[in-house]
Design a protein around this motif. Structure first.
Motif, short mmCIF file in Angstrom:
data_model
loop_
_atom_site.label_atom_id
_atom_site.label_comp_id
_atom_site.label_asym_id
_atom_site.label_seq_id
_atom_site.Cartn_x
_atom_site.Cartn_y
_atom_site.Cartn_z
N ALA A 106 -24.01 -15.75 -13.75
CA ALA A 106 -24.48 -16.13 -12.40
C ALA A 106 -24.05 -15.07 -11.38
N HIS A 107 -22.80 -14.58 -11.50
CA HIS A 107 -22.28 -13.54 -10.61
C HIS A 107 -23.13 -12.26 -10.73
N GLU A 108 -23.41 -11.86 -11.96
CA GLU A 108 -24.19 -10.63 -12.15
C GLU A 108 -25.62 -10.81 -11.62
N LEU A 109 -26.21 -11.97 -11.83
CA LEU A 109 -27.56 -12.21 -11.29
C LEU A 109 -27.53 -12.22 -9.77
N GLY A 110 -26.39 -12.59 -9.19
CA GLY A 110 -26.20 -12.45 -7.75
C GLY A 110 -26.33 -11.00 -7.32
N HIS A 111 -25.72 -10.08 -8.12
CA HIS A 111 -25.89 -8.64 -7.84
C HIS A 111 -27.36 -8.24 -7.97
N VAL A 112 -28.03 -8.74 -9.02
CA VAL A 112 -29.46 -8.41 -9.20
C VAL A 112 -30.24 -8.81 -7.95
N ASN B 135 -16.79 -13.35 -4.95
CA ASN B 135 -15.44 -12.94 -4.54
C ASN B 135 -14.58 -12.83 -5.80
N LYS B 136 -14.12 -11.62 -6.08
CA LYS B 136 -13.38 -11.40 -7.33
C LYS B 136 -11.88 -11.59 -7.19
N SER B 137 -11.38 -11.88 -5.96
CA SER B 137 -9.94 -11.97 -5.77
C SER B 137 -9.38 -13.25 -6.40
N PRO C 162 -23.49 -7.87 -2.65
CA PRO C 162 -22.28 -7.12 -2.97
C PRO C 162 -21.14 -8.10 -3.29
N HIS C 163 -19.95 -7.60 -3.56
CA HIS C 163 -18.81 -8.50 -3.69
C HIS C 163 -18.48 -9.08 -2.32
N SER C 164 -17.76 -10.19 -2.32
CA SER C 164 -17.62 -11.02 -1.13
C SER C 164 -16.16 -11.33 -0.84
#
Ligand SMILES: [Zn+2]
Length: 213
Positions: free
Chosen positions: A155-161, A175-177, A165-167
């Motif tokens: 789902a995260h990668e499809l968000g990039h598609v 958000n990867k933190s 960007p990261h959030s």
């Protein structure tokens, strides 16, 4: 001896849980909910090592279910398009840029291609690994997804598609933190991100970049 017997039984169980061949992986994957306005295709490619695919239907189904859960907010659903593709055993680890680029010739049609690997090396930090990447060589776009990934990584990668960007939004799966709040099961796309995704969606539909499988 007892340890050896236990190991043999565990190996046998792990084998039983796996599909016998790549095509068996497609059996039991979720399809688009009829209520969704847009149903898009995902073509999955899986490395085969010693005659067995490196992932299971259950693992793929969990990734698709999470993608469908988060994309429902923009009325988009995802399902497998066509048959599951086979990758050579060498694709079970993707170490560098040439290996990431090597998948590009397989990327055709109006679907998103997802290449499964067992280990995706971080090309920016030696010795580190990534769970997934949205890779864009020469105007193409596709996802490489590690079997080490979290359930929400697709789902995260499809968000990039879809242009994200990261959030820094705490709620966002972009958000990867590391954080405790909100707990992972309550995270999704932030409203600002959904606004961007809706614009991308309109462009993808208009340009027929993605179509119903
Ligand atoms: Zn990312």
């Amino acid at each position: 001896m007892r340890t050896a017997v236990a190991v043999v039984i565990l190996v046998a169980l792990a084998g039983a849980a796996r599909a016998d061949d790549v095509q068996d992986l497609a059996k039991g994957l979720p399809t688009c909910e009829a209520a969704r306005a847009h149903c898009f295709g995902i073509t999955i490619h899986v490395p085969v090592v010693d005659g067995k695919p490196i992932t299971t239907t259950e693992w793929l189904a969990a990734q698709l279910a999470q993608a469908n859960r988060h994309f429902a907010a923009i009325d988009v659903a995802w399902q497998l398009a066509g048959t599951v593709g086979t990758l050579p055993a060498s694709a079970a680890r993707v170490e560098d840029v040439p290996e990431r680029n090597s998948f590009a010739p397989k990327v055709t049609g109006t679907v998103i291609h997802v290449f499964i690997t067992g280990q995706l090396d971080d090309i920016d930090e030696a010795g580190q690994i990534a769970y997934g990447v949205t890779w864009r060589p020469n105007g193409k776009v596709y996802v490489i997804l590690s079997t080490m990934a979290r359930e929400r990584t697709l789902a995260h990668e499809l968000g990039h598609v879809f242009g994200l960007p990261h959030s820094t939004h705490a709620i966002s799966i972009m958000n990867k933190s590391d954080r405790k709040e909100p707990p992972p099961e309550q995270r999704t796309f932030h409203d600002d991100e959904l606004a961007i995704m809706k614009k991308t969606l309109a462009r993808f539909v208009r340009d027929k970049f993605l179509t119903r499988p």
